[in-house]
Design an enzyme around this catalytic site. Structure first.
Site, PDB file in Angstrom:
ATOM      1  N   MET A   1      41.207  -9.733  10.210  1.00 37.03           N
ATOM      2  CA  MET A   1      41.970 -10.913  10.624  1.00 37.03           C
ATOM      3  C   MET A   1      41.095 -12.150  10.868  1.00 37.03           C
ATOM      4  O   MET A   1      41.458 -13.025  11.647  1.00 37.03           O
ATOM      5  CB  MET A   1      42.794 -10.578  11.874  1.00 37.03           C
ATOM      6  CG  MET A   1      43.797  -9.444  11.658  1.00 37.03           C
ATOM      7  SD  MET A   1      44.942  -9.716  10.278  1.00 37.03           S
ATOM      8  CE  MET A   1      46.020 -10.939  10.994  1.00 37.03           C
ATOM      9  N   ARG A   2      39.949 -12.217  10.220  1.00 39.62           N
ATOM     10  CA  ARG A   2      39.070 -13.393  10.329  1.00 39.62           C
ATOM     11  C   ARG A   2      38.951 -14.048   8.964  1.00 39.62           C
ATOM     12  O   ARG A   2      38.770 -13.330   7.968  1.00 39.62           O
ATOM     13  CB  ARG A   2      37.670 -12.971  10.783  1.00 39.62           C
ATOM     14  CG  ARG A   2      37.646 -12.241  12.097  1.00 39.62           C
ATOM     15  CD  ARG A   2      37.857 -13.182  13.250  1.00 39.62           C
ATOM     16  NE  ARG A   2      37.866 -12.505  14.531  1.00 39.62           N
ATOM     17  CZ  ARG A   2      37.910 -13.127  15.701  1.00 39.62           C
ATOM     18  NH1 ARG A   2      37.953 -14.445  15.744  1.00 39.62           N
ATOM     19  NH2 ARG A   2      37.937 -12.458  16.825  1.00 39.62           N
TER      20      ARG A   2
ATOM     21  N   HIS B   1      47.577  -9.198   1.865  1.00 41.20           N
ATOM     22  CA  HIS B   1      48.298 -10.151   2.703  1.00 41.20           C
ATOM     23  C   HIS B   1      49.758  -9.717   2.825  1.00 41.20           C
ATOM     24  O   HIS B   1      50.390  -9.357   1.816  1.00 41.20           O
ATOM     25  CB  HIS B   1      48.210 -11.559   2.091  1.00 41.20           C
ATOM     26  CG  HIS B   1      48.892 -12.572   2.936  1.00 41.20           C
ATOM     27  ND1 HIS B   1      48.343 -13.041   4.107  1.00 41.20           N
ATOM     28  CD2 HIS B   1      50.107 -13.158   2.827  1.00 41.20           C
ATOM     29  CE1 HIS B   1      49.186 -13.890   4.668  1.00 41.20           C
ATOM     30  NE2 HIS B   1      50.276 -13.969   3.916  1.00 41.20           N
TER      31      HIS B   1
ATOM     32  N   ASN C   1      41.554  -8.889  -0.698  1.00 40.17           N
ATOM     33  CA  ASN C   1      42.288  -8.923   0.579  1.00 40.17           C
ATOM     34  C   ASN C   1      43.729  -8.496   0.361  1.00 40.17           C
ATOM     35  O   ASN C   1      44.273  -8.690  -0.732  1.00 40.17           O
ATOM     36  CB  ASN C   1      42.272 -10.363   1.123  1.00 40.17           C
ATOM     37  CG  ASN C   1      42.972 -10.483   2.465  1.00 40.17           C
ATOM     38  OD1 ASN C   1      42.765  -9.662   3.357  1.00 40.17           O
ATOM     39  ND2 ASN C   1      43.820 -11.488   2.618  1.00 40.17           N
TER      40      ASN C   1
HETATM   41  C1  GAR Z   1      48.603  -5.404   7.285  1.00 41.16           C
HETATM   42  O1  GAR Z   1      49.980  -5.685   7.330  1.00 41.16           O
HETATM   43  C2  GAR Z   1      47.888  -6.448   6.428  1.00 41.16           C
HETATM   44  O2  GAR Z   1      48.665  -6.905   5.362  1.00 41.16           O
HETATM   45  C3  GAR Z   1      47.674  -7.540   7.434  1.00 41.16           C
HETATM   46  O3  GAR Z   1      47.320  -6.890   8.633  1.00 41.16           O
HETATM   47  C4  GAR Z   1      47.947  -5.617   8.663  1.00 41.16           C
HETATM   48  C5  GAR Z   1      46.885  -4.581   8.944  1.00 41.16           C
HETATM   49  O4  GAR Z   1      47.442  -3.321   9.150  1.00 41.16           O
HETATM   50  N1  GAR Z   1      46.622  -8.423   7.012  1.00 41.16           N
HETATM   51  C6  GAR Z   1      46.647  -9.733   7.247  1.00 41.16           C
HETATM   52  O5  GAR Z   1      47.538 -10.294   7.839  1.00 41.16           O
HETATM   53  C7  GAR Z   1      45.430 -10.473   6.710  1.00 41.16           C
HETATM   54  N2  GAR Z   1      45.572 -11.874   6.933  1.00 41.16           N
HETATM   55  P1  GAR Z   1      46.522  -2.029   9.162  1.00 41.16           P
HETATM   56  O6  GAR Z   1      45.375  -2.314  10.126  1.00 41.16           O
HETATM   57  O7  GAR Z   1      47.424  -0.953   9.678  1.00 41.16           O
HETATM   58  O8  GAR Z   1      46.035  -1.794   7.759  1.00 41.16           O
END
Ligand code: GAR
Length: 240
Positions: A136-137, A160, A158
């Site tokens: 998330m960075r 999203h 990545n």
């Molecule tokens: C997921 O939904 C991913 O798409 C999102 O964080 C979540 C992580 O879940 N990523 C973002 O928003 C990136 N900007 P997880 O830790 O269970 O894989």
């Protein structure tokens, strides 16, 4: 058969995408090995998942680094030796031209301090691809240029939680829900200098019913993510 590629992974939280990738590697449904899992956040479940699978882990505690930069200020000697603010400012696409120059400089400098620590860990591995699995960075050009060392050869992927280019940012499913969309989805893309703007590799969509809550959307979305991410990694492996 494609030779196995080495992938590094970065996470911030629960790591369900990481788990899907670990499982795909173990089941040989993708031609990949995970060589490390790094987190910006200590103590998260994703690190446990990696350790359980015998994967090297490390933490670069971004919150502490940024807190210390705010408290003590940033001096030249704190910055990586090869950091050049003018160069990073000219490349970055995270801040619009109207943004406060002081805040922009602080952001790019404090992130570069954290990113140097990440690079010191990551670049000691033999790695073909860096996979952001719920990291998330945002990454700045300082970091990106030191991983993408060959011209036009993207090496950072990545996932999203929205159908880009709609709803970039930190809350893709929340934004999809708040907008009242009838279709949601997830996107795997390469990282470039913008926020969620890099070339799209794959997408999956799902239907949103009027009765669906935000939790329903997250559940449907994550199930699609767990299918999509291994597929995109395999596509990369087969392209080498
Ligand atoms: C997921 O939904 C991913 O798409 C999102 O964080 C979540 C992580 O879940 N990523 C973002 O928003 C990136 N900007 P997880 O830790 O269970 O894989």
């Amino acid at each position: 058969m494609t030779d196995k590629i080495n992938i590094g992974t970065l996470i911030s939280g629960g790591g369900t995408n990481l788990q899907a990738i670990i499982d795909a590697c173990l089941e040989n449904s993708i031609d990949a090995n995970i060589v490390f899992t790094g987190s910006d956040n200590p103590g998260v479940k994703g690190l446990e998942r990696a350790q359980k699978a015998g994967i090297d882990t490390f933490v670069v505690d971004y919150s502490n680094i940024v807190k210390s930069c705010k408290k003590n200020g940033i001096k030249d000697r704190d910055l990586p030796e090869d950091f050049n603010l003018e160069e990073i400012l000219s490349k970055q696409k995270l801040f619009a031209s109207g943004a406060s120059p002081e805040q922009t400089a602080f952001f790019l400098q404090s992130r570069a301090i954290a990113e140097k620590q990440l690079l010191d860990k990551i670049l000691s591995y033999d790695m073909d691809l860096l996979v952001l699995a719920g990291f998330m960075r945002v990454l700045t050009p300082y970091f990106i240029d030191r991983v993408n060392t060959e011209p036009k050869c993207y090496k950072i992927m990545n996932i999203h939680p929205a159908l880009l280019p709609s709803f970039p940012g930190t809350d893709g499913y929340g934004d999809t829900f708040a907008y009242g969309c009838k279709i949601g989805g997830c996107t795997v893309h390469y990282i470039d200098y913008g926020e969620d703007t890099g070339p799209i590799i794959g997408q999956k969509a799902f239907e949103i019913k009027d009765s669906d809550t935000l939790d329903d959307i997250k559940k449907k979305g994550l199930e699609k993510e767990w299918e999509l991410y291994p597929q995109c990694i395999q596509q990369f492996a087969e392209s080498l």
